[in-house]
Design a protein around this motif. Structure first.
Motif, PDB file in Angstrom:
ATOM      1  N   CYS A  54       0.845  -1.207   0.000  1.00 12.06           N
ATOM      2  CA  CYS A  54       0.000   0.000   0.000  1.00 12.06           C
ATOM      3  C   CYS A  54       0.876   1.250   0.000  1.00 12.06           C
ATOM      4  O   CYS A  54       1.997   1.228   0.513  1.00 12.06           O
ATOM      5  N   GLY A  55       0.340   2.319  -0.514  1.00 11.09           N
ATOM      6  CA  GLY A  55       0.966   3.639  -0.389  1.00 11.09           C
ATOM      7  C   GLY A  55       2.385   3.664  -0.924  1.00 11.09           C
ATOM      8  O   GLY A  55       2.694   3.134  -1.996  1.00 11.09           O
ATOM      9  N   THR A  56       3.252   4.301  -0.159  1.00  9.66           N
ATOM     10  CA  THR A  56       4.639   4.450  -0.579  1.00  9.66           C
ATOM     11  C   THR A  56       5.307   3.093  -0.823  1.00  9.66           C
ATOM     12  O   THR A  56       6.103   2.945  -1.763  1.00  9.66           O
ATOM     13  N   SER A 101       6.151  -3.776   3.389  1.00  7.71           N
ATOM     14  CA  SER A 101       5.460  -2.967   4.395  1.00  7.71           C
ATOM     15  C   SER A 101       6.446  -2.481   5.440  1.00  7.71           C
ATOM     16  O   SER A 101       7.172  -3.281   6.034  1.00  7.71           O
ATOM     17  N   GLN A 102       6.491  -1.195   5.655  1.00 10.53           N
ATOM     18  CA  GLN A 102       7.343  -0.648   6.713  1.00 10.53           C
ATOM     19  C   GLN A 102       6.898  -1.218   8.060  1.00 10.53           C
ATOM     20  O   GLN A 102       7.696  -1.806   8.776  1.00 10.53           O
ATOM     21  N   SER A 103       5.627  -1.020   8.390  1.00  9.16           N
ATOM     22  CA  SER A 103       5.139  -1.416   9.721  1.00  9.16           C
ATOM     23  C   SER A 103       4.992  -2.921   9.856  1.00  9.16           C
ATOM     24  O   SER A 103       5.106  -3.463  10.952  1.00  9.16           O
ATOM     25  N   THR A 106       0.020  -3.443   8.130  1.00 12.35           N
ATOM     26  CA  THR A 106      -1.029  -2.859   7.296  1.00 12.35           C
ATOM     27  C   THR A 106      -2.084  -3.930   6.971  1.00 12.35           C
ATOM     28  O   THR A 106      -1.763  -4.991   6.431  1.00 12.35           O
ATOM     29  N   VAL A 152       4.985  10.235   9.876  1.00 11.78           N
ATOM     30  CA  VAL A 152       3.946   9.488   9.137  1.00 11.78           C
ATOM     31  C   VAL A 152       4.339   9.350   7.663  1.00 11.78           C
ATOM     32  O   VAL A 152       4.095   8.323   7.031  1.00 11.78           O
ATOM     33  N   SER A 154       6.540   8.356   4.860  1.00 16.82           N
ATOM     34  CA  SER A 154       7.642   7.390   4.761  1.00 16.82           C
ATOM     35  C   SER A 154       8.772   7.957   3.901  1.00 16.82           C
ATOM     36  O   SER A 154       8.534   8.437   2.794  1.00 16.82           O
ATOM     37  N   LYS A 239       3.839  12.289  -1.455  1.00 21.91           N
ATOM     38  CA  LYS A 239       4.518  12.945  -0.331  1.00 21.91           C
ATOM     39  C   LYS A 239       4.041  14.381  -0.182  1.00 21.91           C
ATOM     40  O   LYS A 239       3.762  14.837   0.911  1.00 21.91           O
ATOM     41  N   GLU A 242       0.369  14.563   1.046  1.00 20.12           N
ATOM     42  CA  GLU A 242       0.232  14.004   2.385  1.00 20.12           C
ATOM     43  C   GLU A 242       0.608  15.023   3.479  1.00 20.12           C
ATOM     44  O   GLU A 242      -0.074  15.117   4.492  1.00 20.12           O
TER      45      GLU A 242
HETATM   46  O1  M6R Z   1       3.558   0.279   6.965  1.00 20.66           O
HETATM   47  P1  M6R Z   1       3.320   0.199   5.479  1.00 20.66           P
HETATM   48  O2  M6R Z   1       4.587   0.320   4.696  1.00 20.66           O
HETATM   49  O3  M6R Z   1       2.567  -1.057   5.101  1.00 20.66           O
HETATM   50  O4  M6R Z   1       2.408   1.424   5.139  1.00 20.66           O
HETATM   51  C1  M6R Z   1       1.911   1.603   3.842  1.00 20.66           C
HETATM   52  C2  M6R Z   1       1.339   2.996   3.653  1.00 20.66           C
HETATM   53  O5  M6R Z   1       0.302   3.235   4.581  1.00 20.66           O
HETATM   54  C3  M6R Z   1       2.397   4.087   3.824  1.00 20.66           C
HETATM   55  O6  M6R Z   1       3.489   3.897   2.963  1.00 20.66           O
HETATM   56  C4  M6R Z   1       1.798   5.487   3.530  1.00 20.66           C
HETATM   57  O7  M6R Z   1       1.439   5.575   2.189  1.00 20.66           O
HETATM   58  C5  M6R Z   1       2.798   6.562   3.941  1.00 20.66           C
HETATM   59  N1  M6R Z   1       2.192   7.437   4.906  1.00 20.66           N
HETATM   60  C6  M6R Z   1       3.303   7.380   2.792  1.00 20.66           C
HETATM   61  O8  M6R Z   1       4.238   8.324   3.187  1.00 20.66           O
END
Ligand code: M6R
Length: 363
Positions: A54-56, A101-103, A106, A152, A154, A239, A242
């Motif tokens: 998702c997202g970035t 996924s960073q976190s 998700t 927030v 990334s 970016k 956001e």
């Molecule tokens: O934790 P994740 O990498 O799964 O999160 C995905 C997106 O929610 C996250 O990259 C979001 O798009 C960022 N806030 C962008 O800067």
């Protein structure tokens, strides 16, 4: 601890060169790539790579698609998790399913991963949080080694994801015999240079701060790119919207004529990612089309590219010359700085933008 910076985002942008060096060292520490040895990932018999995020994180996947296809010769499908999980796509056991996924928490990405369990040959994740659900439920979880990301928006997680994906693409290339040893050594050398290019790119910060003060006066912006710079154009737009709340769109510059050019007038800044690669002439002609309609071009290139493009641009940002498919890693820096300083100029809450959460654990 913001380490003396005004915002976590600024700190996280600034520390990229050092965390990227750690990631490069970890993944390229042996000829075969340490990840290959520790995980046993084998791309040689794979028909397809499916990347979901998702997202970035999904824009990191879109960037890496160019590397896996052009360098390693593997067909790649990229999808955002919220679409993928409900589409019921057919997945065979000759597919590697890769989740970024960073976190690692998700909700949509986790659900997409669960959909692939029992279907894909291997479930691989690229995560920052090693104890996360996505890491635990994967066959192989590859760390990005970015350290905690608090802002927030990334930033360092994105570039570290790109490094891990690039290292995996090189590993796949080697395993499939898609390039000879000399070509592979060149590509590997280029990836090793990226942390240095990222450090060099930081030297344009003062200049970008000045541009951002002007950009903050506008209500819309377009980001243009071609090839692997196209996903980066999407990331630049994401970016900016956001954290600065300026409406922004990323656009493949070849698509300009197919609609978006109707938006161009003197109220439209157009940030153009224009490395001097084999599509440079085409992006310069796209820039000219924009300038002919009064659009304000911010050209991001190297010094020679800026010179070759000639007169008429609104602002120019000169990066070091990066002659590599991995150039998006260095070009990420100016778009992050542009979003950051525009948000600071507007006085928005940079680290905690309205309506957003760092980790989206609900659908
Ligand atoms: O934790 P994740 O990498 O799964 O999160 C995905 C997106 O929610 C996250 O990259 C979001 O798009 C960022 N806030 C962008 O800067």
């Amino acid at each position: 601890d913001k380490g003396g910076y005004r915002h976590f985002m600024a700190k996280e942008i600034a520390e990229q060169s050092s965390v990227l060096a750690d990631a490069v060292e970890y993944y390229l520490s042996s000829a075969e790539g340490r990840a290959a040895i520790e995980t046993g990932l084998d791309f040689s018999q794979v028909d397809r790579l499916v990347m979901v995020a998702c997202g970035t994180a999904s824009l990191a996947c879109h960037t890496a698609k160019y590397w896996f296809e052009q360098i390693a010769g593997i067909p790649v499908e990229v999808d955002i998790a919220s679409e993928f999980r409900y589409r019921e796509p057919p997945i065979s056991d000759r597919t590697i399913a890769l989740f970024v996924s960073q976190s690692g928490e998700t909700a949509d990405t986790l659900a997409a991963l669960r959909y692939c369990v029992g279907k894909a040959g291997r479930i691989v994740s690229i995560v920052n949080v090693a104890e996360s659900s996505i890491a635990r439920e994967s066959d192989v979880a590859l760390p990005i080694l970015a350290g905690p990301e608090i802002g927030v928006a990334s930033t360092k997680a994105f570039t570290c994801q790109l490094v891990v994906l690039a290292a995996l693409a090189l590993q796949a290339t080697r395993q499939r015999g898609a390039r000879d040893d000399a070509a592979l050594a060149t590509l590997e050398g280029q990836l090793r240079q990226m942390p240095g290019y990222v450090a060099d790119a930081m030297t344009c910060e003062d200049q970008i701060r000045d541009i951002s003060k002007e950009l903050a006066q506008f209500e819309d912006a377009i980001f243009l790119g071609r090839g692997a710079m196209y996903p980066l154009a999407l990331e630049g737009a994401l970016k900016l919207k956001e954290i600065s709340y300026i409406h922004a769109e990323g656009c493949a510059s070849g698509e300009l004529k197919h609609g978006p050019i109707a938006l161009i007038d003197s109220d439209m800044p157009v940030i153009t990612l224009a490395p001097r690669d084999n599509r440079f002439d085409k992006i310069v002609s796209n820039m000219q089309e924009v300038m002919a309609r009064g659009g304000k071009i911010v050209m991001i290139s190297d010094a020679q590219g800026i010179e070759e493009a000639g007169e008429g641009t609104w602002h120019r940002v000169a990066l070091p010359r990066v002659d590599s498919p991995f150039a998006p890693i260095a070009y990420a820096v100016p778009i992050q700085l542009l979003a950051y300083h525009t948000a600071v100029a507007k006085g928005t809450d940079v680290d905690q933008p309205r309506n957003l959460a760092k980790s989206v654990t609900v659908e």
